[in-house]
Enzyme design. Structure first.
Site, PDB file in Angstrom:
ATOM      1  N   ASP A  88       3.004  -5.400  -5.813  1.00 49.92           N
ATOM      2  CA  ASP A  88       1.953  -6.303  -5.335  1.00 49.92           C
ATOM      3  C   ASP A  88       2.556  -7.347  -4.400  1.00 49.92           C
ATOM      4  OD1 ASP A  88       0.272  -4.947  -7.045  1.00 49.92           O
ATOM      5  OD2 ASP A  88       0.551  -6.392  -8.670  1.00 49.92           O
TER       6      ASP A  88
HETATM    7  N1  URA Z   1       2.737  -3.996 -12.224  1.00 50.93           N
HETATM    8  C1  URA Z   1       1.983  -4.904 -11.597  1.00 50.93           C
HETATM    9  O1  URA Z   1       1.024  -5.417 -12.152  1.00 50.93           O
HETATM   10  N2  URA Z   1       2.298  -5.225 -10.316  1.00 50.93           N
HETATM   11  C2  URA Z   1       3.369  -4.738  -9.659  1.00 50.93           C
HETATM   12  O2  URA Z   1       3.621  -5.114  -8.513  1.00 50.93           O
HETATM   13  C3  URA Z   1       4.161  -3.801 -10.337  1.00 50.93           C
HETATM   14  C4  URA Z   1       3.829  -3.436 -11.613  1.00 50.93           C
END
Ligand code: URA
Length: 238
Positions: A106
């Site tokens: 993310d």
């Molecule tokens: N889980 C999440 O919620 N976000 C990420 O970026 C990676 C794993």
């Protein structure tokens, strides 16, 4: 042994069109194995070849495998919309040769991100069948409890999943911090699992993939490095 014309070698390494690479060589901007070269048609052995372009040193690589310590506020998508893309942290030749992130973090998640221009590697690493642990450190809004850790290890039901998802490892690190290891890579998985277990993720960092640990790479945020064979082997190790 693999031999290539120097203009084709440069093109394969991301230095632009064949025409542009010919101009780089003819213009005297390229050295091969320490020697200046001005004939774009010269044939060279590429295995392990060291060359420079505008005095910047490069090694010929058939494919590149990279690790990046992803900073916050960078997007992994091909067409980033709200923040710069992670590819903007790489030198132009690596972007030109088609390096892509392996999976996604993310925009606000930091830590270990793999990138490569080897489609087979990207596919294999991203396959849902590949059960390699990805280890995260998550900061939580509410205090971590033994019940939270037990719920994450026992499995929590997410809305669009047919079955509960469980962490393969989870431990409390601090009052509001856990280490959590997942074998799947579902969308927002850590954040959604924490929410489903009654807490909320306020910061997330990926610290390892398989046996490859970010701290062993000693990368500051925003820095990247090439991965060698030993590190690639660690990716498969638990
Ligand atoms: N889980 C999440 O919620 N976000 C990420 O970026 C990676 C794993």
């Amino acid at each position: 042994m693999s031999h290539l014309r120097v203009d084709r070698m440069l093109q394969s390494q991301g230095f632009g069109t064949r025409r542009h690479c010919q101009q780089l060589v003819a213009g005297g901007h390229v050295r091969v194995a320490g020697e200046p070269i001005d004939d774009p048609a010269a044939v060279i052995e590429t295995a392990g070849l060291a060359f420079t372009v505008f005095d910047e040193a490069w090694i010929h690589r058939e494919h590149v495998y990279l690790a990046l310590n992803k900073p916050p506020r960078y997007e992994c998508s091909r067409r980033p919309s709200h923040h710069p893309g992670v590819l903007s942290l790489l030198p132009e030749p690596l972007r030109q040769r088609g390096v892509q992130p392996v999976g996604r973090l993310d925009h606000d998640t930091t830590g270990l991100l793999l990138l490569s221009d080897d489609g087979t590697f990207i596919h294999a690493q991203s396959s849902p069948k590949r059960r390699v642990g990805k280890l995260y450190v998550a900061d939580t809004a509410e205090a971590v409890t033994p019940e939270l850790v037990a719920a994450l290890l026992g499995g929590v039901q997410l809305h669009d999943e047919p079955a509960p998802l469980a962490a393969v490892h989870c431990e409390q690190l601090d009052a509001c911090r856990i280490a959590i290891e997942l074998e799947q890579g579902k969308y927002h998985q850590v954040k959604r699992m924490l929410a489903a277990a009654g807490n909320h993720c306020v910061a997330l960092r990926r610290v390892a993939i398989g046996g490859l640990r970010l701290e062993a790479l000693a990368l500051a945020e925003g820095q990247w490095c090439y991965l060698g064979e030993a590190e690639l082997a660690q990716l498969a190790a638990g």
